[in-house]
Design a protein around this motif. Structure first.
Motif, PDB file in Angstrom:
ATOM      1  N   PHE A  47       0.806  -1.217   0.000  1.00 42.00           N
ATOM      2  CA  PHE A  47       0.000   0.000   0.000  1.00 42.00           C
ATOM      3  C   PHE A  47       0.842   1.271   0.000  1.00 42.00           C
ATOM      4  N   ALA A  48       2.137   1.186  -0.272  1.00 43.52           N
ATOM      5  CA  ALA A  48       3.024   2.351  -0.179  1.00 43.52           C
ATOM      6  C   ALA A  48       2.566   3.486  -1.094  1.00 43.52           C
ATOM      7  N   SER A  50      -0.420   4.093  -2.342  1.00 41.47           N
ATOM      8  CA  SER A  50      -1.680   4.634  -1.836  1.00 41.47           C
ATOM      9  C   SER A  50      -1.440   5.510  -0.616  1.00 41.47           C
ATOM     10  N   ASN A  51      -0.539   5.080   0.268  1.00 41.77           N
ATOM     11  CA  ASN A  51      -0.244   5.855   1.464  1.00 41.77           C
ATOM     12  C   ASN A  51       0.431   7.182   1.123  1.00 41.77           C
ATOM     13  N   LEU A  54      -2.290   9.449  -0.144  1.00 34.29           N
ATOM     14  CA  LEU A  54      -3.101   9.932   0.976  1.00 34.29           C
ATOM     15  C   LEU A  54      -2.369  11.010   1.767  1.00 34.29           C
ATOM     16  N   LEU A  55      -1.072  10.811   1.993  1.00 33.91           N
ATOM     17  CA  LEU A  55      -0.286  11.796   2.725  1.00 33.91           C
ATOM     18  C   LEU A  55      -0.232  13.124   1.970  1.00 33.91           C
TER      19      LEU A  55
END
Length: 193
Positions: A47-48, A50-51, A54-55
């Motif tokens: 999920f890197a 996606s994270n 999001l960040l």
């Protein structure tokens, strides 16, 4: 389109159905099924990306909120607004560049399977061109520069062979094709050694 039989009629299993006139929903259903198949083979989802997105999205929202609710009125907060607008544009541009540079057509990033000698996971990509019934699925190494990277494999097939005339996915047929592609990818590694 002829009717195909898969395991769609199995008891206790939810039937996956889509609107055959909506190409986006067909691709979405196939992509979800591919993700399910790949993760069932022992590949954990990474999920890197996606994270990171999001960040960056959170940073953009924080910048906008700071600019909106800063204590001073307009003439006094001009420099702060200029900085906030500049940062907003830069971070938003980064947020837009990620899909074009890193993700491209990727539907799934994975870690290597547990107990594997490979140090790289998979990038699973798919394409379903507009006004076409030809679905392309590609599996490649998440790190092509790695010593354990394997050559990418892909197949292109018509979606009509995986759906009944009612729009029900013949999961057995689709699973068989995707698992064959995953196995083909695994064999490429053994040939290269």
């Amino acid at each position: 389109m002829q009717e195909k039989k898969g395991d769609a009629g199995c008891k206790g299993k939810k039937v996956k159905k889509t609107n055959l006139l909506d190409q986006h929903s067909i691709k979405h259903l196939l992509d979800e099924s591919v993700s399910e198949i790949v993760t069932s083979r022992g590949y954990a989802e990474d999920f890197a990306m996606s994270n990171i997105r999001l960040l960056l999205g959170t940073v953009v929202i924080a910048i906008a909120l700071f600019a909106q609710f800063y204590n001073k009125k307009f003439p006094e907060n001009r420099n702060i607004l200029i900085v906030c607008i500049s940062l907003y544009i830069i971070v938003s541009a980064l947020l837009l560049l990620i899909p074009y540079t890193k993700e491209k057509n990727a539907i799934l990033f994975t870690y290597p399977p547990a107990g594997s000698f490979s140090s790289t996971g998979l990038v699973v990509s798919s394409k379903l061109p507009r006004f076409s019934d030809m679905y392309t699925l590609m599996i490649a190494s998440a790190d092509p520069q790695s010593i354990s990277a394997k050559p990418p494999v892909e197949f292109t097939k018509t979606v009509t062979q995986w759906f009944t005339k009612d729009g029900v996915l013949a999961e057995g047929l689709f699973w068989k094709d995707v698992e064959a592609l995953i196995s083909n990818y695994a064999k490429e590694n053994k040939k290269g050694k």
